[in-house]
Enzyme design. Structure first.
Site, PDB file in Angstrom:
ATOM      1  N   THR A  78       0.804  -1.217   0.000  1.00 34.52           N
ATOM      2  CA  THR A  78       0.000   0.000   0.000  1.00 34.52           C
ATOM      3  C   THR A  78       0.835   1.264   0.000  1.00 34.52           C
ATOM      4  O   THR A  78       0.306   2.352   0.201  1.00 34.52           O
ATOM      5  CB  THR A  78      -0.925   0.034   1.232  1.00 34.52           C
ATOM      6  OG1 THR A  78      -0.123   0.011   2.421  1.00 34.52           O
ATOM      7  CG2 THR A  78      -1.860  -1.164   1.238  1.00 34.52           C
ATOM      8  N   THR A 154       4.483  -4.925   4.034  1.00 35.27           N
ATOM      9  CA  THR A 154       5.393  -4.906   5.178  1.00 35.27           C
ATOM     10  C   THR A 154       5.583  -6.256   5.862  1.00 35.27           C
ATOM     11  O   THR A 154       6.606  -6.472   6.508  1.00 35.27           O
ATOM     12  CB  THR A 154       4.905  -3.887   6.228  1.00 35.27           C
ATOM     13  OG1 THR A 154       3.589  -4.239   6.665  1.00 35.27           O
ATOM     14  CG2 THR A 154       4.906  -2.478   5.657  1.00 35.27           C
ATOM     15  N   ASP A 155       4.627  -7.175   5.733  1.00 40.19           N
ATOM     16  CA  ASP A 155       4.698  -8.389   6.550  1.00 40.19           C
ATOM     17  C   ASP A 155       5.932  -9.241   6.274  1.00 40.19           C
ATOM     18  O   ASP A 155       6.499  -9.835   7.189  1.00 40.19           O
ATOM     19  CB  ASP A 155       3.436  -9.233   6.359  1.00 40.19           C
ATOM     20  CG  ASP A 155       2.245  -8.661   7.106  1.00 40.19           C
ATOM     21  OD1 ASP A 155       2.430  -7.680   7.854  1.00 40.19           O
ATOM     22  OD2 ASP A 155       1.125  -9.181   6.938  1.00 40.19           O
ATOM     23  N   LYS A 231      10.300  -6.476  11.460  1.00 36.61           N
ATOM     24  CA  LYS A 231       9.024  -5.841  11.795  1.00 36.61           C
ATOM     25  C   LYS A 231       8.656  -6.254  13.209  1.00 36.61           C
ATOM     26  O   LYS A 231       8.418  -7.433  13.485  1.00 36.61           O
ATOM     27  CB  LYS A 231       7.933  -6.258  10.805  1.00 36.61           C
ATOM     28  CG  LYS A 231       6.597  -5.553  11.044  1.00 36.61           C
ATOM     29  CD  LYS A 231       5.569  -5.912   9.987  1.00 36.61           C
ATOM     30  CE  LYS A 231       4.242  -5.190  10.264  1.00 36.61           C
ATOM     31  NZ  LYS A 231       3.224  -5.487   9.235  1.00 36.61           N
TER      32      LYS A 231
END
Length: 405
Positions: A78, A154-155, A231
Site C-alpha cells: 500500500t 510490510t509483513d 518488523k
C-alpha cells in the site's frame, strides 16, 4: 451525488466531515476522516465540496531530465495507493506517473521509471520472486539507474530485503519501502516513507536497506541494513527496528536530508553489480519450544538445510538434539539461532550447547532467524559441499552478524 464529494453529517451526536462513496440498499456509504466507512441516511448529508481528484487521474507527470535516474520496482503493498471513491477500496498504483501522483514531491527528487514485478500480498512472496526481483534490480542498475526503490508489503519485507542482500552485491542504493497504514487514513505513512526512500536512493549509500518511520512522529525515517531489520509491531508506523545494531542512517522530514553512519557501505559508482541469484528452496525454519516432539524435526528429513530458532544462547531439548543429529548425519546443514533476537548464539557455555555442537549443528552467531533462513537458502544455492556451506554460514557476508562490514 458524485463519488468523492466532500460532505458533512450528524453521526454519534457530532458533526462529521466525510467523503461520499456510493449509495447501497437505501443508505449512503461515506468514508469518515478516521478512514472508516459507514452507512447513513442520505437525507442527513450536506454537500461541502465537489470531488477534485478526477482532474489528475491519468495525467502525465513532467520529469526533470537534470535529476538523478531512479527505478521503482513494485511487488504490491500500500505504499503507493489511493482511494477508489466508487468502491471505497484502496488500490495500488504501479506506473511511475501513478506513484508520483500518489506521492507528491517525488518529481522534485529524481526521474523515475518503473516496473511491475508482482501484485501480491506480501505473505505470498516466494523464493522464485526473490530471484526475479534481484535480477531486475541488477538490470536496472546496469542500465543506468542510480538507485532502486522496491515497494513491498510490510509483513515479509524484511525477508525480501535480506534475500536480495545476499543475491546481489550492489554498488548503488537498493531501498525497500512499505506503508503500515493505507493512503485513505489520515495517519498514513505512505507519503513520508516514499519521499524518504527516494532521498535514500539518491544518497551515497551502496547496499540494500529498508526505509521506514523511525518513530511515531513525522520527523525522521530510519535507514535499516537489509540483514539486521525486523518488523516488531503489527500496526505502528515505527514497526521496523534494527536489532543488535543501530540503523545505518536516517532521513529527516520534511527536509529529506540524509545522514549515513560510518558503518554504512558507500556507493561505488565505477563498479558493476554482481548477481548470484541461485537459491536452494529445500531449506526449513523451525522454532523450538518446551515439549517439542522430535518428529517435527524429522519432518525435515531430505531437506538440504534447516535453521532452528532455539532458546537463550541457542538451545533445544535433548530429544530434539538427537533428531537434529540424524539430520546432520544425513548431510543436512543445520544452523542454530536464538529467539532472544539480541545477542550471540554460543553453544560452548552449557552442556546442551556442547551437545548441539557435537551433533553437527552450526552456531548462527547474531543472525536473526529469518535472515539465517534466507542466507542458508543462498549458501546452499552456491555450493553442494557441506564444509564450504558451513564456512559461508559462519562468515559475515552482508553485515548479518550485526558487526561492522
Amino acid at each position: 451525488m458524485e463519488s468523492g464529494t466532500e460532505v458533512t453529517c450528524q453521526y454519534a451526536g457530532m458533526e462529521q466531515t466525510a467523503t461520499y462513496i456510493t449509495e447501497r440498499d437505501g443508505m449512503a456509504v461515506i468514508k469518515l476522516n478516521s478512514g472508516y466507512n459507514i452507512g447513513v441516511d442520505p437525507a442527513c448529508l450536506t454537500v461541502v465540496a465537489a470531488p477534485e481528484m478526477t482532474e489528475t487521474v491519468g495525467m502525465t507527470i513532467e520529469q526533470n531530465p537534470s535529476l538523478p535516474q531512479l527505478s521503482i520496482i513494485s511487488t504490491g503493498g500500500t505504499i503507493a495507493s489511493r482511494v477508489d471513491y466508487r468502491t471505497g477500496a484502496v488500490t495500488s498504483q504501479f506506473t511511475a506517473d501513478d506513484i508520483m501522483r500518489a506521492i507528491p514531491g517525488l518529481a522534485d527528487i529524481a526521474r523515475f521509471r518503473s516496473e511491475v514485478l508482482a501484485s501480491i500480498l506480501s505473505e505470498n512472496m516466494t523464493p522464485a520472486i526473490w530471484q526475479t526481483l534481484a535480477t531486475s534490480i541488477c538490470n536496472e542498475i546496469k542500465n543506468g539507474a542510480e538507485g532502486v526503490i522496491v515497494t513491498h508489503g510490510t509483513d515479509t519485507l524484511a525477508y525480501s530485503a535480506a534475500a536480495v542482500s545476499f543475491m546481489l552485491d550492489t554498488p548503488a542504493p537498493v531501498i525497500f519501502v512499505g506503508s503500515q497504514r493505507s493512503a485513505d487514513r489520515p495517519s498514513s505513512d505512505n507519503v513520508m516513507n516514499g519521499l524518504a526512500s527516494a532521498a535514500a536512493a539518491t544518497s551515497d549509500l551502496g547496499e540494500v536497506a529498508v526505509v521506514m518511520h523511525a518513530s511515531t512522529n513525522d520527523d525522521t525515517c530510519a535507514i535499516h541494513r537489509g540483514t539486521r531489520v525486523r518488523k516488531m509491531h503489527t500496526s505502528r508506523r515505527d514497526a521496523f527496528q534494527s536489532l543488535g545494531t543501530a540503523p545505518i542512517g536516517s532521513v529527516a522530514y520534511p527536509s529529506l536530508d540524509v545522514t549515513l553512519s560510518k558503518d554504512a557501505v558507500r556507493r561505488r559508482p565505477d563498479t558493476e553489480p554482481v548477481l548470484s541469484p541461485k537459491l536452494e528452496e529445500k531449506v526449513g525454519l523451525s522454532t523450538f519450544y518446551p515439549g517439542m516432539h522430535p518428529d517435527l524435526i524429522h519432518a525435515f528429513e531430505g531437506y538440504r538445510g534447516l535453521v532452528v530458532s532455539g532458546t537463550g544462547l541457542g538451545h533445544t531439548s535433548a530429544p530434539v538434539i538427537e533428531a537434529l543429529r540424524s539430520l546432520t548425519d544425513a548431510g543436512t546443514v543445520v544452523a542454530m539461532t536464538s529467539q532472544c533476537l539480541n545477542g550471540r548464539v554460543c553453544d560452548r557455555v552449557y552442556d546442551t550447547g556442547r551437545d548441539l555442537l557435537a551433533a553437527g549443528v552450526l552456531e548462527g552467531d547474531e543472525m536473526l532467524p529469518e535472515v539465517a533462513y534466507v542466507k542458508l537458502m543462498w549458501v546452499l544455492g552456491q555450493t553442494n559441499d557441506t564444509e564450504e556451506a558451513a564456512r559461508l554460514m559462519t562468515t559475515p557476508l552482508r553485515g548479518e552478524f550485526g558487526r561492522c562490514l
